[in-house]
Structures are given as C-alpha cells and as structure tokens.
Design a protein around this motif. Sequence first.
Motif, PDB file in Angstrom:
ATOM      1  N   GLY A 186       0.803  -1.228   0.000  1.00 39.90           N
ATOM      2  CA  GLY A 186       0.000   0.000   0.000  1.00 39.90           C
ATOM      3  C   GLY A 186       0.836   1.278   0.000  1.00 39.90           C
ATOM      4  O   GLY A 186       0.291   2.372   0.054  1.00 39.90           O
ATOM      5  N   GLU A 221      -2.062   5.672 -13.328  1.00 35.88           N
ATOM      6  CA  GLU A 221      -3.224   4.847 -13.668  1.00 35.88           C
ATOM      7  C   GLU A 221      -4.478   5.665 -13.431  1.00 35.88           C
ATOM      8  O   GLU A 221      -4.509   6.514 -12.532  1.00 35.88           O
ATOM      9  N   VAL A 224      -9.801   3.968 -10.484  1.00 32.95           N
ATOM     10  CA  VAL A 224     -11.094   3.330 -10.696  1.00 32.95           C
ATOM     11  C   VAL A 224     -11.921   3.545  -9.434  1.00 32.95           C
ATOM     12  O   VAL A 224     -11.487   3.179  -8.338  1.00 32.95           O
ATOM     13  N   HIS A 229     -11.294  -5.513  -5.207  1.00 32.49           N
ATOM     14  CA  HIS A 229      -9.979  -6.131  -5.412  1.00 32.49           C
ATOM     15  C   HIS A 229     -10.193  -7.636  -5.510  1.00 32.49           C
ATOM     16  O   HIS A 229     -10.644  -8.266  -4.553  1.00 32.49           O
ATOM     17  N   GLN A 253     -10.563  -3.362   2.787  1.00 33.40           N
ATOM     18  CA  GLN A 253      -9.223  -2.821   3.007  1.00 33.40           C
ATOM     19  C   GLN A 253      -9.311  -1.538   3.820  1.00 33.40           C
ATOM     20  O   GLN A 253     -10.351  -0.898   3.892  1.00 33.40           O
ATOM     21  N   GLU A 296      -3.114  -9.840  -9.360  1.00 33.10           N
ATOM     22  CA  GLU A 296      -4.120  -8.969  -8.748  1.00 33.10           C
ATOM     23  C   GLU A 296      -4.841  -8.122  -9.795  1.00 33.10           C
ATOM     24  O   GLU A 296      -4.205  -7.608 -10.719  1.00 33.10           O
ATOM     25  N   GLU A 309      -1.249  -5.866 -10.575  1.00 25.50           N
ATOM     26  CA  GLU A 309       0.136  -6.295 -10.312  1.00 25.50           C
ATOM     27  C   GLU A 309       0.210  -7.802 -10.073  1.00 25.50           C
ATOM     28  O   GLU A 309      -0.809  -8.463  -9.866  1.00 25.50           O
TER      29      GLU A 309
HETATM   30  P1  ADP Z   1       0.457  -2.842  -3.505  1.00 29.45           P
HETATM   31  O1  ADP Z   1       1.690  -3.254  -4.230  1.00 29.45           O
HETATM   32  O2  ADP Z   1       0.712  -1.830  -2.475  1.00 29.45           O
HETATM   33  O3  ADP Z   1      -0.330  -4.018  -3.048  1.00 29.45           O
HETATM   34  P2  ADP Z   1      -1.530  -2.516  -5.640  1.00 29.45           P
HETATM   35  O4  ADP Z   1      -1.214  -1.973  -6.985  1.00 29.45           O
HETATM   36  O5  ADP Z   1      -1.751  -3.972  -5.540  1.00 29.45           O
HETATM   37  O6  ADP Z   1      -0.404  -2.049  -4.621  1.00 29.45           O
HETATM   38  O7  ADP Z   1      -2.811  -1.770  -5.080  1.00 29.45           O
HETATM   39  C1  ADP Z   1      -3.225  -1.880  -3.736  1.00 29.45           C
HETATM   40  C2  ADP Z   1      -4.662  -1.414  -3.595  1.00 29.45           C
HETATM   41  O8  ADP Z   1      -4.800  -0.067  -4.050  1.00 29.45           O
HETATM   42  C3  ADP Z   1      -5.668  -2.190  -4.409  1.00 29.45           C
HETATM   43  O9  ADP Z   1      -6.102  -3.334  -3.748  1.00 29.45           O
HETATM   44  C4  ADP Z   1      -6.780  -1.172  -4.566  1.00 29.45           C
HETATM   45  O10 ADP Z   1      -7.530  -1.069  -3.381  1.00 29.45           O
HETATM   46  C5  ADP Z   1      -6.028   0.105  -4.739  1.00 29.45           C
HETATM   47  N1  ADP Z   1      -5.768   0.407  -6.168  1.00 29.45           N
HETATM   48  C6  ADP Z   1      -4.695   0.057  -6.897  1.00 29.45           C
HETATM   49  N2  ADP Z   1      -4.788   0.516  -8.162  1.00 29.45           N
HETATM   50  C7  ADP Z   1      -5.958   1.176  -8.241  1.00 29.45           C
HETATM   51  C8  ADP Z   1      -6.634   1.928  -9.276  1.00 29.45           C
HETATM   52  N3  ADP Z   1      -6.103   2.084 -10.480  1.00 29.45           N
HETATM   53  N4  ADP Z   1      -7.829   2.484  -8.975  1.00 29.45           N
HETATM   54  C9  ADP Z   1      -8.366   2.355  -7.741  1.00 29.45           C
HETATM   55  N5  ADP Z   1      -7.784   1.705  -6.737  1.00 29.45           N
HETATM   56  C10 ADP Z   1      -6.594   1.124  -6.966  1.00 29.45           C
END
Ligand code: ADP
Length: 469
Positions: A186, A221, A224, A229, A253, A296, A309
Amino acid sequence: MTSFGRHHELEKISPEKRVRSMYKRILVANRGEIALRIIRACRELGVETVAIFSEADRGAAYLDLADEAFCVGPAKGSDSYRKIDRVISAAEIGNVQAIHPGYGFLAENAHFNEVCRSCKIDFIGPTPEAMARLGDKNSARKLAREAKVPVVPGSDGLIREESEAMRIAHEIGFPVLVKASAGGGGRGMRVALNDLALKSALSQAAAEAEAAFGDGSIYLEKYVEHPRHVEVQVLADHHGNVVHLWERDCSTQRRHQKLIEESPSPHLTQETRVAICEAAVRLVKACGYTNAGTVEFIVDQTGNFYFIEVNARIQVEHPVSEMITGIDLIKSQIRVAAGEPLPFTQADIVPRGAVIECRINAEDPAKNFQPSPGKIEKMYVPGGFGVRFDSHAHPGYTVSPHYDSMIGKLIVHQPTRNEAIECMLRALDELRIEGIKTTIPLHREILRHAAFVEGRVDTTFVERSGLTQ
Ligand code: ADP
Ligand code: ADP
Ligand code: MG
C-alpha cells in the motif's frame, strides 16, 4: 502383471521421497506466522528446517520447531532478515539445499534470488528473471498488455516529466493514481483529483518509494472509483503446467491494505470469474513464471476487470485458497521447486464452500490503528468445525515493535458465505488476546455490517462507513 511390471512397481518412489532426496534441509528466511507455517509444511514432508532470527526474536517458541536456528543480527529488519550475506551464511552453515523466503523481507528481491542461484541453493519461488520482469509493476503492465490481459488505463511507461503526467491525466480523466513501480504494502501510491493535487502526488509518491524501496520511478493509472480487489492464485511447475486455484476477494481494506479476504468473491458472475482466472493463467504462461504467485486485479462497478500487479511470492492470504481447494500451497511450492510436476490438472481443482480470513493485527482501532506492541498476558484460541488459526503468538509472547503488526490470521471454512460469517463471528468472540490492543473489535463490526453481509463491499467501504473512526 508381468515380471517387468512388478520390477517397475518396486522402483517407483513416492513424490515425497523424491522431494526428500532433493531437499534434506530448507532454510526459512522469515519470521513470525509465515516462518511457522513453512516449518510445519516441511515437518509434514519429512524435510528438516533451519530457522533464522533477529535479536528481537531470540527465544520465540516457533524456533523450537526448527531443527536448527541461527541469529542473523539486530532487531532492525534491514540489519537481519533483509541482510543477504547473513541469510546466505546461515544457509551455508546450516547446510541447506533450498531457501523459502515467505512474504515481505527478501521474498521479492530478484538480486537475492540470483545470489541463491550462484550459491547453488534453490530459491523456492520463480526464477530471478521472471521475478524481475513481474516484480516491477510498470514492466508487468507491459507484459500484461502483450498477453492480452486488460490493464487499468494509464501511462504507457514511466513518468519522467510533470508535463507528461498532466497530459496523460487529462487524456484519461481525473481522478488518477500515481503509483511507484517498486511499490508494495500500500506504499508509494497517491490519488489526485486535479492538476494541483497531481503535482504534489507525483513528488510524494516518488519520495515515499525512494525512501521505502530505494527506487522512485512512478507511473500513472486511472483511479477506478469504488473498485473491488479480486486476485487469482496460480501455481506453475517446471514442466509447463499452469493452473489457477480460483479467486480471492480482498476488497475489505483500510488505506489500500487488506483486512479481510474471502473466496469465492461475492461480486463476480461465473462468466467473469472464469475470464479473470483464465487471464491470470495466460499472463503467467506468457512470462515463463514458475511456482506460486498471485495476479491482482481491480473490478469496476460494471464488472470490467483490470490487471494491477503480480505478487511473485506466497501471500499472507494464501490459506483462503488452501481451504477452498484443499491444496496445501506451501507444500506445493516445495514440490514444484524440487522439480515435481503438479499432481493435479485444472479440472481437479474444484472450489468447495465459502472461506473468510481476518487478519489479526496488534493495532489499536480506537487510536487510528497505531501499533500496539507488548506482552500478550492472556490468549484464548478458538477451534471447532471449519476454524483455522495461523499464528506464532501465544500467552506470554511479546509482540515486537520492529516488524509488521500482523500477529495471526483467523480463517473459517463453511458450506455457504452466510454460515462462514456466522462462524467467523463465533470464532472472533472466542478469540481473546489480552495485554495488547488488536483489530478483533473492528472485524466484529465489519462482519455485522449490512454492506458486508450483503456482499456490497468495495475497497473504500471500511473508510466510508466510518468503521475506522
Ligand atoms: P500494492 O503493491 O501496495 O499491493 P496494488 O497496486 O496492488 O499495490 O494496489 C493496492 C490497492 O490499491 C488495491 O487493492 C486497490 O484497493 C487500490 N488500487 C490500486 N490501483 C488502483 C486503481 N487504479 N484504482 C483504484 N484503486 C486502486
Ligand atoms: P499481501 O497481499 O500478501 O498482503 P502485501 O503487499 O500487503 O501483500 O505484503 C505482504 C507483507 O509483506 C505485508 O506484511 C507487508 O507489510 C510486507 N511487505 C510487502 N512489501 C514490502 C516491502 N517492499 N517492504 C517491506 N514490507 C513489505
Ligand atoms: Mg497489491
């Protein structure tokens, strides 16, 4: 049976024996609940374990279950669990044939993975090459596009100039999310609603990632809104077999960090579920990825899904998939690393019932989730039908302030989601941890909340509902 046939029967050795002939000993390069989880799997496989510990973890009870344990330095993770030379020294002295990295620490460090290879120690995970390709979020996005897996609209590559970020933000439309290529847990992520906010988001995300991961590269990005998730657990062996173990929904979360994970996702149609799982397998195959991994995605309100990711390691929430499929993921990782082919095909992997997992953190929900280290004076662990508690904690255990605050995972498996919620509430009532503050009260509230019960949770639910105030 012919005499030849009988002879052949006698020569057949079990997969377990073949694993033991490859690995007499495995080093567990981690601490806490995941170290214990790996030690348990090794014991069941008949493989000896070498544990490592920092000075802060000296004397931890789970270390007694390992065959040998070495101190690798002071409390600070960067001086012990993350120190490659010390971990490798422990592996050499302990005379192991493989290293399991767990999650966090060195688990996604491609350099460490390469060092293991040059020392002729098997790294239980993907190759350093696959890890490097997928570990960098920006390059993983590119690979996903090439594998025809939908990605969140955003920049084509890294952002080098503020003006470039502005241009792309206007193209895709606000709000946008600035993300660090090296980000994780996060961190290194900032939402921006307009030009002005974007400027500061760019520098904040880059600075945070530089400080936490030593790499400040960022990309953009589309943010959204109200997404779910959903992630897919995959397993790939060294013989070209790739399967998925269906999905986990981790929409509950707080600050982009998972609190509750479940399977199946209460949000997906069967058609989307199959499509998302197939997309994950497609990406893994295209990248030559092996061992266990998670792809993910976020799913928008209309059911479109977008890749975000790959976690090139075992994840905290892996027990959810283990319970729903009956497959032991840690043992599978070890067998795959030892060269065994997967003993099942996709058609054999049938999800059964409903599973929910609550992360129990030593944090005070009433004080903005500040860490609550200290001695656990009393602890009572729930049991009963369909209840699993993965934890290294026990009465008298002192939670260290030096590490992640997660002290255990409570997992329930029931025939239906409603029964799983009831079972979790019952188990949470039984679970008593005295002496420190934990997230147990928050879990109780979430599980009773109408939005959760009705399966209407998106990643912003916990904060929007005021449950964390
Ligand atoms: P980390 O490597 O910290 O786990 P992630 O890319 O997996 O980062 O994203 C963690 C969380 O952030 C996701 O589960 C989601 O809640 C939020 N998130 C990530 N990308 C987006 C997006 N493009 N739009 C909205 N929420 C996002
Ligand atoms: P998961 O989906 O398994 O929870 P996370 O990205 O949240 O994955 O990370 C798993 C664990 O590893 C968490 O406890 C988190 O604090 C830790 N972690 C993940 N990435 C890093 C990192 N780069 N540095 C430090 N800790 C990390
Ligand atoms: Mg993630």
